[in-house]
Design an enzyme around this catalytic site. Structure first.
Site: not given
Length: 340
Positions: A55, A124, A203-204, A208
């Site tokens: 990141y 990852h 990313s639930p 967004g």
């Protein structure tokens, strides 16, 4: 804040994904503000924080380490090892996807995070060419040495999870999961439940989109990851509106927000812990508040049945994410890193 178990780790029912403080989703907050927000989440009951060496190429780990140092003994900290070489890792003996590569990565992550261990350390990705059983052995060594307390994998297949777990028990699988990304529902998620492995959903809220705050007219600039993810293409945002409308209808009935319904749906399975990003006080209050929004079995069943009738347009793939590297090079030069 309610808690859940990821095998041997007890974490807050909702964790904080920290990537967005450094990269990927448009303009980032000032460092001081990012630090304040991470600590604010803790004050509201969050004890589970997620980062990765990739990141912002190490910068997010540095920021997270600085922010959480004063509360380090009160939190569960997770980071991730990238099997592919990042900047400055090209000359590791044996390559990054090796025992040496893993050890190089964890030692440097610990320095950036200002700690002597992390509670949860993920691979990852698990490349197809990787010997996942050998990899599991490497992580097991780190557990025995106390550098990590537990390990996990991200975006792994059923076969990879089974093989790896048989060598060194996996604590968590972290993969994308939301009403718009249900690709793991019929295999990996049930397998995790069967084996006592936690499932961490990144990313639930579909980045967004399920919050209902994005429209087809939304414009993204710079190296915003939403420029390359097909789910954000205007035509797909429009085509997916029936899903958002469904979520908004349930939110109205439950007297909560669409984001909270989205999180509550993910959390209906008790071995799943979502880690949404939260870059404002309002989002922290809203997202962590979703832990108190409960869907009954009947509500969950009806909502899921209605979702099953709707087609999802666009997705989020590693191939799309790879396009971001080319975009950054175009914007910032060969380093691909913004000048600060």
């Amino acid at each position: 804040m309610k808690t859940r178990r990821l095998r041997n780790l007890e974490v807050s029912a909702i964790g904080m994904g920290c990537m967005g403080f450094s990269t990927a989703y448009g303009k980032i907050p000032e460092e001081k503000e990012s630090i304040r927000l991470m600590r604010e989440a803790h004050d509201r009951g969050c004890n589970f924080y997620d980062t990765a060496e990739i990141y912002a190429t190490y910068r997010n780990e540095e920021l997270v380490g600085k922010a959480l140092k004063p509360i380090r003994n009160e939190i569960i900290l997770s980071t991730k090892y990238s099997p592919s070489a990042l900047m400055g890792q090209e000359h590791i003996e044996g390559g990054k996807l090796s025992r040496n590569g893993l050890r190089f990565a964890i030692e440097n992550s610990l320095k950036r995070l200002q700690t002597d261990h992390v509670e949860l350390y993920y691979a990852h990705r698990v490349p197809k060419e990787a010997d996942v059983e050998e990899m599991a052995g490497w992580f097991g060594e780190l557990i025995r040495e106390g550098k990590i307390l537990a390990w996990g994998v991200s975006e792994a297949t059923v076969g990879q999870v089974r093989k790896a777990n048989a060598i060194t028990p996996i604590t968590a699988v972290q993969s994308e999961y939301s009403m718009m990304a249900r690709q793991w529902e019929n295999d990996v998620i049930p397998l995790c439940r069967e084996l006592g492995i936690g499932f961490v959903a990144y990313s639930p809220m579909a980045g967004g989109l399920l919050s209902g705050k994005y429209t087809a007219q939304q414009h993204y600039e710079g190296d915003d990851i939403r420029r390359v993810i097909s789910r954000y293409k205007p035509e797909n945002v429009t085509a997916n509106q029936p899903i958002v409308d469904l979520v908004m209808r349930y939110a109205k009935e439950k007297q909560c927000t669409p984001a909270q319904i989205s999180l509550a749906w993910v959390m209906k399975q008790e071995h799943i812990v979502p880690i949404p990003g939260m870059r404002s006080d309002a989002r922290i209050a809203e997202n962590l508040g979703a832990a108190d929004v409960l869907l009954t079995d009947e509500e969950y069943g009806i909502l899921t049945a209605e979702l099953n009738k709707l087609k999802v347009y666009g997705n989020r793939t590693d191939k799309q994410i790879a396009e971001l590297g080319a975009l950054r090079t175009k914007l910032y030069g060969s380093s691909g890193v913004p000048k600060l």
